[in-house]
Design a protein around this motif. Structure first.
Motif, PDB file in Angstrom:
ATOM      1  N   LYS A  49       2.733 -15.681  11.915  1.00 13.33           N
ATOM      2  CA  LYS A  49       1.373 -15.286  12.280  1.00 13.33           C
ATOM      3  C   LYS A  49       0.960 -14.069  11.473  1.00 13.33           C
ATOM      4  O   LYS A  49       1.793 -13.276  11.033  1.00 13.33           O
ATOM      5  N   TYR A  50      -0.336 -13.942  11.296  1.00  5.83           N
ATOM      6  CA  TYR A  50      -0.915 -12.817  10.580  1.00  5.83           C
ATOM      7  C   TYR A  50      -1.820 -12.030  11.518  1.00  5.83           C
ATOM      8  O   TYR A  50      -2.704 -12.601  12.180  1.00  5.83           O
ATOM      9  N   PHE A  51      -1.565 -10.703  11.560  1.00  3.64           N
ATOM     10  CA  PHE A  51      -2.418  -9.815  12.341  1.00  3.64           C
ATOM     11  C   PHE A  51      -3.277  -8.970  11.421  1.00  3.64           C
ATOM     12  O   PHE A  51      -4.489  -8.969  11.504  1.00  3.64           O
ATOM     13  N   SER A  52      -2.611  -8.197  10.623  1.00  7.18           N
ATOM     14  CA  SER A  52      -3.273  -7.254   9.732  1.00  7.18           C
ATOM     15  C   SER A  52      -2.211  -6.741   8.775  1.00  7.18           C
ATOM     16  O   SER A  52      -1.037  -7.104   8.892  1.00  7.18           O
ATOM     17  N   GLY A  53      -2.624  -5.901   7.857  1.00  8.59           N
ATOM     18  CA  GLY A  53      -1.639  -5.302   6.955  1.00  8.59           C
ATOM     19  C   GLY A  53      -1.282  -6.211   5.811  1.00  8.59           C
ATOM     20  O   GLY A  53      -2.167  -6.847   5.209  1.00  8.59           O
ATOM     21  N   ASP A  54      -0.021  -6.310   5.527  1.00  7.67           N
ATOM     22  CA  ASP A  54       0.451  -7.085   4.393  1.00  7.67           C
ATOM     23  C   ASP A  54      -0.068  -8.516   4.464  1.00  7.67           C
ATOM     24  O   ASP A  54       0.100  -9.197   5.484  1.00  7.67           O
TER      25      ASP A  54
END
Lengths: 112, 115
Positions: A49-54
């Motif tokens: 999953k992707y939240f934020s950041g990289d």
């Protein structure tokens, strides 16, 4: 309205070859993005999953995905596919209230 | 290994019969979802609950479907009367919290065939 599009209904790759599954999303704000895998007769398992950041996210089973805001994409990749990766893959976006909106899925076949 | 448990795993029933599917969310999770999967529509959200209260059931046909959470460890989805078009896989899923980015854990599904 929030939506997810997986352009490829079915993909076949050779074992050992690289894989990329496409996912495009429509969402007004910064999205939370997910990839799930469903093996035949099974439930959905979270790959990553992707939240934020990289923008490059590592997941389980050697999968990774890259978030590209300019292209509204979150494509799933694996450098070398194994026969056990044959399954259906779902991209999803997190929506208000914590629910998920899914794409139609991409069925992956792996040939020896 | 915590998991979402669904029963029955498989059900074949005749049109007009009542069907009840049960779900035990992961202990401590306060958000429970019901999804339906069909070839034509893919994965659709039917309803979901937070702290046992229904938040959204707009995806559910109201005339024949009902969803409840009698307690924090049990969610039910009932179809009465069932119709052949209800044949699908019904997934229960649970999560902790209400943020859009929280991980949702899925059960293995209840495979329903209405003949």
């Amino acid at each position: 309205a929030q939506s997810v599009t997986q352009p490829d209904i079915h993909i076949t790759v050779s074992e050992g070859a690289s894989l990329e599954l496409r996912c495009n999303y429509s969402y007004g704000a910064t999205p939370y993005l997910f990839w799930y895998v469903q093996s035949p007769g099974q439930g959905l398992q979270l790959l990553l999953k992707y939240f934020s950041g990289d923008t490059l996210v590592q997941g389980i089973k050697g999968f990774e995905a890259e978030f590209k805001r300019s292209q509204s994409s979150f494509n799933l990749r694996k450098p070398s596919v194994h026969w056990s990766d044959a399954a259906e893959y779902f991209c999803a976006v997190g929506a208000w209230g914590g629910k998920l909106i899914f794409g139609q899925g991409t069925e992956l076949s792996v040939k020896p | 290994d915590a998991r979402v448990t669904q029963t029955p795993r498989h059900k074949v029933t005749e049109m007009g019969q009542e069907v009840t599917m049960r779900c035990q969310p992961i202990l401590g999770h306060n958000t429970v979802f019901w999804y339906r999967q069909t070839m034509m529509q893919g994965l659709e959200l039917l309803a979901y609950f937070r702290n046992r209260a229904p938040l959204d059931d707009s995806g559910m046909p109201k005339d024949r479907f009902s969803a409840e959470m009698p307690d924090a460890t049990l969610a039910t989805l009932k179809i009465q009367p069932s119709e052949p078009r209800d044949s699908a896989v019904y997934f229960c899923a649970s999560a902790l919290g209400e943020r859009s980015g929280n991980t949702i854990y899925f059960g293995e599904g209840s495979w329903l065939t209405v003949v």
